[in-house]
Write a protein that holds these residues in place. Structure first.
Motif, PDB file in Angstrom:
ATOM      1  N   ALA A  12      -0.446   4.445 -10.121  1.00  0.00           N
ATOM      2  CA  ALA A  12       1.074   3.916 -11.584  1.00  0.00           C
ATOM      3  C   ALA A  12       0.905   5.312 -12.759  1.00  0.00           C
ATOM      4  N   LEU A  13       0.212   4.931 -12.525  1.00  0.00           N
ATOM      5  CA  LEU A  13      -0.610   5.261 -14.300  1.00  0.00           C
ATOM      6  C   LEU A  13      -0.395   6.982 -14.925  1.00  0.00           C
ATOM      7  N   GLY A  14      -0.739   6.877 -13.132  1.00  0.00           N
ATOM      8  CA  GLY A  14      -0.180   8.719 -12.920  1.00  0.00           C
ATOM      9  C   GLY A  14       1.384   9.092 -12.800  1.00  0.00           C
ATOM     10  N   GLY A  15       2.176   8.330 -12.042  1.00  0.00           N
ATOM     11  CA  GLY A  15       3.194   8.551 -12.216  1.00  0.00           C
ATOM     12  C   GLY A  15       3.960   8.342 -13.486  1.00  0.00           C
ATOM     13  N   LEU A  16       3.587   7.497 -14.073  1.00  0.00           N
ATOM     14  CA  LEU A  16       4.104   7.072 -15.423  1.00  0.00           C
ATOM     15  C   LEU A  16       3.816   7.794 -16.603  1.00  0.00           C
ATOM     16  N   TYR A  17       2.095   8.470 -16.468  1.00  0.00           N
ATOM     17  CA  TYR A  17       2.314   9.828 -17.280  1.00  0.00           C
ATOM     18  C   TYR A  17       2.750  11.457 -16.894  1.00  0.00           C
ATOM     19  N   LYS A  18       3.424  10.879 -16.067  1.00  0.00           N
ATOM     20  CA  LYS A  18       4.085  12.304 -15.124  1.00  0.00           C
ATOM     21  C   LYS A  18       4.892  12.566 -15.815  1.00  0.00           C
TER      22      LYS A  18
ATOM     23  N   GLU B 199       0.759  -1.113  -0.143  1.00  0.00           N
ATOM     24  CA  GLU B 199       0.299  -0.038  -0.131  1.00  0.00           C
ATOM     25  C   GLU B 199       0.980   1.172   0.201  1.00  0.00           C
ATOM     26  N   GLY B 200      -0.175   2.419  -0.466  1.00  0.00           N
ATOM     27  CA  GLY B 200       1.162   3.544  -0.571  1.00  0.00           C
ATOM     28  C   GLY B 200       1.219   3.926  -1.722  1.00  0.00           C
ATOM     29  N   PHE B 201       1.931   5.356  -1.781  1.00  0.00           N
ATOM     30  CA  PHE B 201       2.814   5.508  -2.672  1.00  0.00           C
ATOM     31  C   PHE B 201       4.371   5.060  -3.013  1.00  0.00           C
ATOM     32  N   GLU B 202       4.787   5.014  -2.130  1.00  0.00           N
ATOM     33  CA  GLU B 202       6.142   4.317  -1.492  1.00  0.00           C
ATOM     34  C   GLU B 202       6.628   3.436  -2.867  1.00  0.00           C
ATOM     35  N   ASN B 203       4.652   2.375  -2.328  1.00  0.00           N
ATOM     36  CA  ASN B 203       5.553   1.381  -3.257  1.00  0.00           C
ATOM     37  C   ASN B 203       5.078   0.950  -4.554  1.00  0.00           C
ATOM     38  N   ILE B 204       4.408   2.227  -5.738  1.00  0.00           N
ATOM     39  CA  ILE B 204       4.040   1.996  -6.251  1.00  0.00           C
ATOM     40  C   ILE B 204       4.901   1.922  -8.041  1.00  0.00           C
ATOM     41  N   ASP B 205       6.087   2.311  -8.020  1.00  0.00           N
ATOM     42  CA  ASP B 205       7.131   1.755  -8.460  1.00  0.00           C
ATOM     43  C   ASP B 205       6.482  -0.006  -8.849  1.00  0.00           C
ATOM     44  N   GLU B 206       6.515  -0.989  -7.929  1.00  0.00           N
ATOM     45  CA  GLU B 206       6.060  -1.907  -8.257  1.00  0.00           C
ATOM     46  C   GLU B 206       4.552  -2.272  -9.858  1.00  0.00           C
ATOM     47  N   PHE B 207       3.655  -1.396  -9.081  1.00  0.00           N
ATOM     48  CA  PHE B 207       3.142  -1.551 -10.084  1.00  0.00           C
ATOM     49  C   PHE B 207       3.082  -0.528 -11.255  1.00  0.00           C
TER      50      PHE B 207
ATOM     51  N   GLN C  58       5.770  -0.589 -13.194  1.00  0.00           N
ATOM     52  CA  GLN C  58       6.335  -1.631 -13.730  1.00  0.00           C
ATOM     53  C   GLN C  58       5.121  -2.830 -14.477  1.00  0.00           C
ATOM     54  N   LYS C  59       4.448  -3.276 -13.294  1.00  0.00           N
ATOM     55  CA  LYS C  59       3.376  -4.547 -13.961  1.00  0.00           C
ATOM     56  C   LYS C  59       2.903  -4.043 -15.184  1.00  0.00           C
ATOM     57  N   ILE C  60       2.532  -2.881 -15.153  1.00  0.00           N
ATOM     58  CA  ILE C  60       1.207  -1.666 -16.125  1.00  0.00           C
ATOM     59  C   ILE C  60       2.856  -1.807 -17.457  1.00  0.00           C
TER      60      ILE C  60
ATOM     61  N   ILE D 247       6.257   8.550 -19.720  1.00  0.00           N
ATOM     62  CA  ILE D 247       6.751   6.959 -19.675  1.00  0.00           C
ATOM     63  C   ILE D 247       5.211   6.905 -20.929  1.00  0.00           C
ATOM     64  N   VAL D 248       3.676   7.636 -20.418  1.00  0.00           N
ATOM     65  CA  VAL D 248       2.647   6.809 -21.699  1.00  0.00           C
ATOM     66  C   VAL D 248       2.342   8.203 -21.749  1.00  0.00           C
ATOM     67  N   GLU D 249       1.040   7.455 -22.619  1.00  0.00           N
ATOM     68  CA  GLU D 249       0.322   8.375 -22.858  1.00  0.00           C
ATOM     69  C   GLU D 249      -1.348   8.025 -23.058  1.00  0.00           C
ATOM     70  N   ILE D 250      -2.259   8.909 -21.689  1.00  0.00           N
ATOM     71  CA  ILE D 250      -3.536   8.145 -21.759  1.00  0.00           C
ATOM     72  C   ILE D 250      -4.738   8.919 -22.838  1.00  0.00           C
ATOM     73  N   LEU D 251      -5.453   7.816 -23.497  1.00  0.00           N
ATOM     74  CA  LEU D 251      -6.634   7.642 -24.638  1.00  0.00           C
ATOM     75  C   LEU D 251      -7.333   7.224 -24.224  1.00  0.00           C
ATOM     76  N   ASP D 252      -8.957   7.974 -24.646  1.00  0.00           N
ATOM     77  CA  ASP D 252      -9.814   7.870 -23.714  1.00  0.00           C
ATOM     78  C   ASP D 252      -9.889   5.838 -23.309  1.00  0.00           C
ATOM     79  N   ASP D 253     -10.098   5.046 -24.327  1.00  0.00           N
ATOM     80  CA  ASP D 253      -9.860   3.498 -24.122  1.00  0.00           C
ATOM     81  C   ASP D 253      -8.395   3.020 -24.337  1.00  0.00           C
ATOM     82  N   LYS D 254      -7.596   3.425 -24.092  1.00  0.00           N
ATOM     83  CA  LYS D 254      -6.490   2.393 -23.816  1.00  0.00           C
ATOM     84  C   LYS D 254      -5.171   3.155 -23.168  1.00  0.00           C
ATOM     85  N   ILE D 255      -4.549   2.794 -23.062  1.00  0.00           N
ATOM     86  CA  ILE D 255      -2.903   3.558 -22.699  1.00  0.00           C
ATOM     87  C   ILE D 255      -1.682   3.586 -24.040  1.00  0.00           C
ATOM     88  N   LYS D 256      -0.675   4.210 -24.174  1.00  0.00           N
ATOM     89  CA  LYS D 256      -0.172   4.307 -25.210  1.00  0.00           C
ATOM     90  C   LYS D 256       1.564   3.807 -25.038  1.00  0.00           C
ATOM     91  N   LEU D 257       1.771   3.383 -25.047  1.00  0.00           N
ATOM     92  CA  LEU D 257       3.839   4.035 -24.980  1.00  0.00           C
ATOM     93  C   LEU D 257       4.318   5.063 -25.744  1.00  0.00           C
TER      94      LEU D 257
END
Length: 274
Positions: free
Chosen positions: A254-260, A206-214, A216-218, A263-273
């Motif tokens: 995790a998605l918010g961290g990747l977007y920030k 739990e928590g933001f300190e463990n978000i790297d694991e998630f 990486q999973k994405i 690393i990823v682009e967030i579209l309406d129905d999908k995520i794109k590297l």
């Protein structure tokens, strides 16, 4: 001598059939020659597991699946009216009396077994009958600790689990994000130690300190799918659970961290590297 425990003993005598081992109090146990794989000398120390056989203390360099006070999944090698013999990883099988069986143990099947010392007989004994979700004192855990789990059974509240082979805890249904199976092993995290001494466990940190694991999973899932993943922050918890085995809360973090990190682009129905 600690019956049912791994310990270090001293060689006090050598015989043609094995070694006589002694503890600090002078109590002795016999280590058969088949477990002595190299030349040993008198007064040399050796780590062994101590058990009983024919009312005598014996030692082995084999590693049991569990020691006294611990749980392990074991297979039944023989079932008799008086009880069942279980393979617990050493040369001598573990006996479970019929009265200590929650249900009739069947030869060839696997069961969760707890080891204890029968005080009346002073024998290492197994049982499949144990208290569910017990209360503990002075637990060696803190919130967030990573632990090993054995899945016990599903209940109205969630899944009962064995924590680090010694303690019984609970994963609430709300914290289960993938298919679980009885007697399987999982990695878990201490979610809470309650005031009544009960243990709450989660399958995810739990928590933001463990978000790297998630994160990486994405990323791993994106790489497996050619840079596209048909999930977004609008996806349902069930869709996220099926695809990534994580909660929507952790997914959004995790998605918010990747977007920030761009690393990823967030579209309406999908995520794109990117």
């Amino acid at each position: 001598m600690q019956l049912g425990k791994t310990q270090t003993l001293k060689i006090s005598e050598k015989t043609s059939s094995g070694l006589i081992l002694t503890d600090e109090s002078g109590e002795k146990a016999f280590l058969p020659k088949i477990f002595v794989h190299e030349e040993k000398e008198i007064d040399e120390e050796i780590e062994v597991f101590v058990y009983q056989d024919d009312n005598k203390l014996k030692a082995t360099t084999e590693t049991p699946l569990a020691e006294v006070g611990e749980f392990a999944v074991m297979g039944c090698v023989q079932s008799l009216p008086s009880g069942a013999f279980m393979d617990w990883g050493i040369i001598k099988d573990l006996f479970i009396p019929y009265k200590q069986q929650k249900s009739k143990i069947i030869e060839g099947k696997r069961y969760l077994v707890h080891l204890y010392i029968d005080e009346r007989l002073d024998l290492i004994t197994g049982t499949t009958t144990f208290k569910r979700n017990p209360q503990y004192q002075d637990l060696p855990f803190q919130k967030g600790d990573k632990v090993d789990l054995i899945l016990m059974n599903e209940s109205e509240l969630g899944w009962n689990v064995v924590v680090n082979k010694k303690y019984i805890g609970l994963i609430y249904t709300s914290d289960v994000f993938k298919k679980l199976y009885p007697l399987s092993e999982e990695t878990g995290y201490i979610k809470a130690i309650r005031e009544d001494g009960k243990i709450d466990v989660s399958l995810q940190p739990e928590g933001f300190e463990n978000i790297d694991e998630f994160k990486q999973k994405i990323l791993d899932k994106l790489n497996d799918n050619y840079g596209l993943l048909y999930l977004s922050d609008k996806s349902t918890p069930e869709e996220i659970q099926d695809e990534l085995q994580m909660s929507k809360k952790n997914f959004k973090k995790a998605l918010g961290g990747l977007y920030k990190d761009k690393i990823v682009e967030i579209l309406d129905d999908k995520i794109k590297l990117v």
